[in-house]
Write an enzyme that holds these catalytic residues in place. Structure first.
Site, PDB file in Angstrom:
ATOM      1  N   ASN A   7      -2.043  19.845  11.342  1.00  0.00           N
ATOM      2  CA  ASN A   7      -1.758  18.476  11.734  1.00  0.00           C
ATOM      3  C   ASN A   7      -3.083  17.738  11.660  1.00  0.00           C
ATOM      4  O   ASN A   7      -3.935  17.875  12.532  1.00  0.00           O
ATOM      5  CB  ASN A   7      -1.193  18.466  13.163  1.00  0.00           C
ATOM      6  CG  ASN A   7      -0.814  17.075  13.624  1.00  0.00           C
ATOM      7  OD1 ASN A   7      -1.063  16.092  12.920  1.00  0.00           O
ATOM      8  ND2 ASN A   7      -0.218  16.984  14.798  1.00  0.00           N
ATOM      9  N   ARG A  95       2.096  18.615   8.786  1.00  0.00           N
ATOM     10  CA  ARG A  95       2.858  17.573   9.480  1.00  0.00           C
ATOM     11  C   ARG A  95       2.525  16.245   8.808  1.00  0.00           C
ATOM     12  O   ARG A  95       1.350  15.870   8.702  1.00  0.00           O
ATOM     13  CB  ARG A  95       2.441  17.517  10.947  1.00  0.00           C
ATOM     14  CG  ARG A  95       3.162  16.408  11.661  1.00  0.00           C
ATOM     15  CD  ARG A  95       2.614  16.179  13.043  1.00  0.00           C
ATOM     16  NE  ARG A  95       3.379  15.145  13.700  1.00  0.00           N
ATOM     17  CZ  ARG A  95       2.883  14.284  14.567  1.00  0.00           C
ATOM     18  NH1 ARG A  95       1.615  14.354  14.904  1.00  0.00           N
ATOM     19  NH2 ARG A  95       3.643  13.386  15.121  1.00  0.00           N
ATOM     20  N   HIS A 184       8.864  11.851  15.918  1.00  0.00           N
ATOM     21  CA  HIS A 184       8.990  13.071  16.732  1.00  0.00           C
ATOM     22  C   HIS A 184      10.184  13.909  16.281  1.00  0.00           C
ATOM     23  O   HIS A 184      10.732  14.691  17.055  1.00  0.00           O
ATOM     24  CB  HIS A 184       9.200  12.749  18.237  1.00  0.00           C
ATOM     25  CG  HIS A 184       8.017  12.136  18.918  1.00  0.00           C
ATOM     26  ND1 HIS A 184       8.145  11.167  19.881  1.00  0.00           N
ATOM     27  CD2 HIS A 184       6.697  12.379  18.801  1.00  0.00           C
ATOM     28  CE1 HIS A 184       6.950  10.825  20.312  1.00  0.00           C
ATOM     29  NE2 HIS A 184       6.043  11.540  19.672  1.00  0.00           N
ATOM     30  N   ASN A 215       2.090  11.715  25.009  1.00  0.00           N
ATOM     31  CA  ASN A 215       1.381  10.431  25.022  1.00  0.00           C
ATOM     32  C   ASN A 215       2.231   9.367  24.352  1.00  0.00           C
ATOM     33  O   ASN A 215       2.359   8.266  24.848  1.00  0.00           O
ATOM     34  CB  ASN A 215       0.024  10.579  24.335  1.00  0.00           C
ATOM     35  CG  ASN A 215      -0.963  11.279  25.242  1.00  0.00           C
ATOM     36  OD1 ASN A 215      -1.081  10.938  26.427  1.00  0.00           O
ATOM     37  ND2 ASN A 215      -1.645  12.282  24.723  1.00  0.00           N
ATOM     38  N   ARG A 288      -0.655  12.380  34.883  1.00  0.00           N
ATOM     39  CA  ARG A 288      -1.160  13.080  36.083  1.00  0.00           C
ATOM     40  C   ARG A 288      -1.899  12.109  36.993  1.00  0.00           C
ATOM     41  O   ARG A 288      -1.727  12.123  38.211  1.00  0.00           O
ATOM     42  CB  ARG A 288      -2.100  14.226  35.672  1.00  0.00           C
ATOM     43  CG  ARG A 288      -1.351  15.426  35.164  1.00  0.00           C
ATOM     44  CD  ARG A 288      -2.255  16.371  34.472  1.00  0.00           C
ATOM     45  NE  ARG A 288      -2.765  15.791  33.224  1.00  0.00           N
ATOM     46  CZ  ARG A 288      -3.208  16.480  32.197  1.00  0.00           C
ATOM     47  NH1 ARG A 288      -3.262  17.778  32.258  1.00  0.00           N
ATOM     48  NH2 ARG A 288      -3.637  15.870  31.101  1.00  0.00           N
ATOM     49  N   ILE A 335       4.714  15.484  29.516  1.00  0.00           N
ATOM     50  CA  ILE A 335       5.271  14.899  30.740  1.00  0.00           C
ATOM     51  C   ILE A 335       6.660  15.480  31.035  1.00  0.00           C
ATOM     52  O   ILE A 335       6.955  15.876  32.162  1.00  0.00           O
ATOM     53  CB  ILE A 335       5.334  13.358  30.613  1.00  0.00           C
ATOM     54  CG1 ILE A 335       3.916  12.793  30.443  1.00  0.00           C
ATOM     55  CG2 ILE A 335       6.032  12.734  31.820  1.00  0.00           C
ATOM     56  CD1 ILE A 335       3.852  11.325  30.056  1.00  0.00           C
ATOM     57  N   ASN A 338       6.305  18.984  32.396  1.00  0.00           N
ATOM     58  CA  ASN A 338       5.481  19.225  33.586  1.00  0.00           C
ATOM     59  C   ASN A 338       5.714  18.308  34.770  1.00  0.00           C
ATOM     60  O   ASN A 338       5.281  18.632  35.876  1.00  0.00           O
ATOM     61  CB  ASN A 338       3.992  19.139  33.208  1.00  0.00           C
ATOM     62  CG  ASN A 338       3.602  20.248  32.262  1.00  0.00           C
ATOM     63  OD1 ASN A 338       3.710  21.419  32.602  1.00  0.00           O
ATOM     64  ND2 ASN A 338       3.190  19.887  31.064  1.00  0.00           N
ATOM     65  N   GLU A 388       6.389  22.136  18.020  1.00  0.00           N
ATOM     66  CA  GLU A 388       6.518  21.462  16.728  1.00  0.00           C
ATOM     67  C   GLU A 388       5.893  22.295  15.604  1.00  0.00           C
ATOM     68  O   GLU A 388       6.410  22.338  14.493  1.00  0.00           O
ATOM     69  CB  GLU A 388       5.843  20.087  16.798  1.00  0.00           C
ATOM     70  CG  GLU A 388       6.652  19.124  17.655  1.00  0.00           C
ATOM     71  CD  GLU A 388       5.880  17.884  18.065  1.00  0.00           C
ATOM     72  OE1 GLU A 388       5.084  17.969  19.014  1.00  0.00           O
ATOM     73  OE2 GLU A 388       6.073  16.838  17.428  1.00  0.00           O
TER      74      GLU A 388
END
Ligand code: ADP
Length: 409
Positions: A7, A95, A184, A215, A288, A335, A338, A388
């Site tokens: 990537n 990718r 994605h 992100n 976070r 996210i 987690n 991925e």
């Protein structure tokens, strides 16, 4: 069979080397700050005993070619390497972010393919050029390996026209290909497959809402194994609130910013992509930090989280309506995997849709697929770690095993 997945970003190269027969990752890493004096490589390997070791290496490389050469030499190092020589790598899977309308599936790379990816650059000016740089140097460094492109946009090519055509003059689509593409795709495809397998069937049997929250963030409505709608659009700016991207806004806001605040196109571009989203509202783009601030009663962070999860909730409702049925809501990425808070807030109040989260299960830690809905919830809520790179390796291997590359090159 060894497959290297690459990537390639503007100043970074992320890589993973898979041994497909042994079903294991032999090495992985991230080279950062290519072109800068203080370059850094985090290189992880699986040694002969099967243990993992991590090396953080300072390295100054001036371009992607030097960077990939450095990585290839480490992989084939006589003492600590994981391959004997570079020709052991059967294929390199790349990718590629934007395949436009040209590429509806994974493709073996030849000169025509490179030209076509280049033609799609206006659709992804920040992503496609570094992806192409990775392809160019991999062809030189691994001349015997088959080079394969796996597109972020490909999975969404199954969307119907009503989902991908914008209500703009139709000729903008016909002549300039202005439409929703979605991104994605590799992650949405991977977690749909994994969720279906977990539920004891194949993707064709289920209606899923997949939620990738990294992100960048996007959702997809996946009916019978096919993406029928997704939140990102012609570019990755549309849809959900992200770390520093606004997601959906009134399209007239940029005119207002230009007319009344005198902002240039370039400034508005930076504002929407780099200064908005979570960062724009509470100053942090890292979830976070946002949650920590919220726990310390910071009202802006609380608002940012509310806006973020409210947008997810609205799209859950919209995609349920679009599919007419729903078997599972699937969370993934940094996210999604987690943050129990984000999952809880996003599913809160959706009992009427048959979506009931079990707060206790949701708060537990895990590193594999996890079911976090209540026992009686008609719709399952799952957390599925995305991979991925593995999906890219699997698609690359499929190309080779079907012999399809022979007819393409
Ligand atoms: P990328 O899109 O760059 O691959 P990731 O999938 O790694 O991103 O996700 C990055 C996001 O995940 C960041 O916002 C980070 O704060 C968030 N994240 C990682 N770990 C946690 C955690 N334990 N709790 C909440 N958010 C987390």
């Amino acid at each position: 069979m060894k497959i290297l997945v690459i990537n390639s970003g503007s100043s970074s190269i992320k890589y993973k080397l898979f041994d497909m027969e042994k079903n294991q990752t032999d090495a992985s890493g991230l080279m950062e700050r290519i072109g800068e004096k203080k370059g850094l490589l985090t290189h992880k390997i699986r040694n002969k005993k099967g243990d993992r070791s991590v090396n953080v290496i300072k390295c100054t490389v001036s371009n992607h070619k030097e960077g990939l050469e450095f990585i290839a030499n480490l992989l084939a190092d006589s003492k600590n390497g994981v391959i004997r020589n570079k020709s052991e790598i059967t294929a390199v899977g790349h990718r590629v972010v934007h395949g436009g309308e040209t590429f509806q599936k994974t493709t073996v790379i030849n000169d025509k393919v490179i030209e076509a990816i280049n033609k799609n650059t206006p659709l992804a000016p920040l992503h496609n050029p570094p992806n192409l740089a990775g392809i160019d140097v991999a062809k030189i460094i691994f001349p015997k390996s088959i080079q394969v492109a796996v597109f972020d946009t490909a999975f969404h090519h199954s969307m119907p026209e009503k989902a991908y055509i914008y209500a703009l003059p139709y000729e903008l689509y016909e002549k300039k290909r202005v439409r929703r593409y979605g991104f994605h795709g590799t992650s949405h495809a991977y977690i749909s497959d994994a969720a279906a397998k977990y539920m004891g069937g194949s993707p064709e049997n289920f209606s899923l809402i997949t939620i990738h929250l990294g992100n960048g963030a996007s959702m997809a409505a996946v009916k019978n194994g096919k993406s029928i709608d997704t939140t990102m659009g012609m570019t990755p700016l549309e849809g959900l609130v992200m770390g520093s991207r606004s997601g959906d806004i009134d399209p007239a806001i940029p005119f207002y910013l230009a007319d009344y605040l005198g902002m240039s196109f370039a400034e508005i571009d930076v504002l929407l992509n780099k200064k908005s989203g979570l960062k724009g509202i509470c100053g942090s783009n890292d979830m976070r930090e946002v949650i920590e601030k919220k726990n310390n009663h910071n009202s802006k962070a609380t608002l940012a989280l509310d806006i973020y999860t409210y947008r997810i909730k609205k799209y859950i409702g919209a995609y349920f309506a679009a599919m007419g049925s729903l078997d599972a809501v699937v969370f993934t990425a940094g996210i999604g995997e987690n943050s129990a808070d984000v999952r809880e807030l996003s599913c809160h109040g959706l009992k009427a849709l048959g979506i009931e989260l079990d707060s206790h299960k949701n708060s537990m830690s895990f590193d594999n697929i996890m079911e976090i809905s209540t026992k009686n919830s008609p719709v399952k809520i799952l957390v599925v770690p995305t991979n991925e790179e593995l999906k890219i390796a699997m698609e690359t291997m499929e190309m080779i095993c079907t012999g399809y590359y022979k007819t393409q090159t």
